[in-house]
Design an enzyme around this catalytic site. Sequence first.
Site, mmCIF file in Angstrom:
data_model
loop_
_atom_site.group_PDB
_atom_site.id
_atom_site.type_symbol
_atom_site.label_atom_id
_atom_site.label_comp_id
_atom_site.label_asym_id
_atom_site.label_seq_id
_atom_site.Cartn_x
_atom_site.Cartn_y
_atom_site.Cartn_z
ATOM 1 N N HIS A 180 -1.001 10.873 -2.073
ATOM 2 C CA HIS A 180 -2.306 10.423 -1.592
ATOM 3 C C HIS A 180 -3.264 11.557 -1.285
ATOM 4 C CE1 HIS A 180 -5.238 9.263 1.538
ATOM 5 N NE2 HIS A 180 -5.344 8.157 0.804
ATOM 6 N N HIS B 172 0.828 -1.210 0.000
ATOM 7 C CA HIS B 172 0.000 0.000 0.000
ATOM 8 C C HIS B 172 0.861 1.260 0.000
ATOM 9 C CE1 HIS B 172 -2.809 2.849 2.297
ATOM 10 N NE2 HIS B 172 -3.409 2.629 1.147
#
Length: 290
Positions: free
Chosen positions: A81, A39
Amino acid sequence: MHARAVAATTTALLGTTLLLPTSEVRAVGAYDRPLVVAHRGASAYTPENTLPAIDKAAALGIPWVENDVQRTKDGELVVIHDDSLQRTTNVEEVFPGRAPWKVKDFTAAEVARLDAGSWFGPAFAGTRVPTLEQYMRRVEHNHQKLLLEIKNPQLYPGIERQTLKLLGNEGWLDHRHLASRLIVQSFSADSVRIVHDLKPGIRTGFLGQPSTADLHQYAGFADLINPSHGTLSAGYVSTVHAFTGPHGSPLRVFTWVVDDAARARTVAGYGVDGIITNKPDVVREALDAS
């Protein structure tokens, strides 16, 4: 209980043309071993969404990495992100008068000036926010596979087409990459549908947990349904698997973000096809020991 044969998984997972190396398909009790996806790279050990993060995943022997793509003021695709630069860079120090420091309000040259590593630890001082082009070239160099998330597409009209153009320029839309090395996902169903419409050969994933009554709609444009592990159940996974996706294979399930061994074993027992994790080594070891 939901069990699937290894042979069926290797030919069907993410579509009939996606063939997984045997090292990536291993039994977990009565279940096939889920893929382990790093991730934002191996983000428990390195600054997320940076080149060191995917290098760390490669060093750990993790083939699959996940990232997030957004766009600068002047149209450069970058890997980050948050829609703000504040949390993972020193943007407040470099540009103190430009709160709330949104990615879309900074040029690529300005983003390139920022330190995206010191917040994580002094060993990573000077690490930069990578452009998607830089990121793709490192993933290719590392012989890795990519779960690419289009982040906040409502902020960046046309980002789907632009992302696909860059992927094509980098050679990632050929049969070999589409068959086994690329999945594009988003929390936006509209964005996933756009990607599917523009390039039907791409495997796509919807981030979220649609109601079982709505799954037939998602099966028209998404190959995977990717919910949070906290809301997941074996029954839901089994229901998803009962639907056929746009490439003629069963819908699959990747779940996020699982960082501890016990939970990894639990969701593997549900029959998930992939586990997205900040600690890919921990999850892999948990599955190996099961």
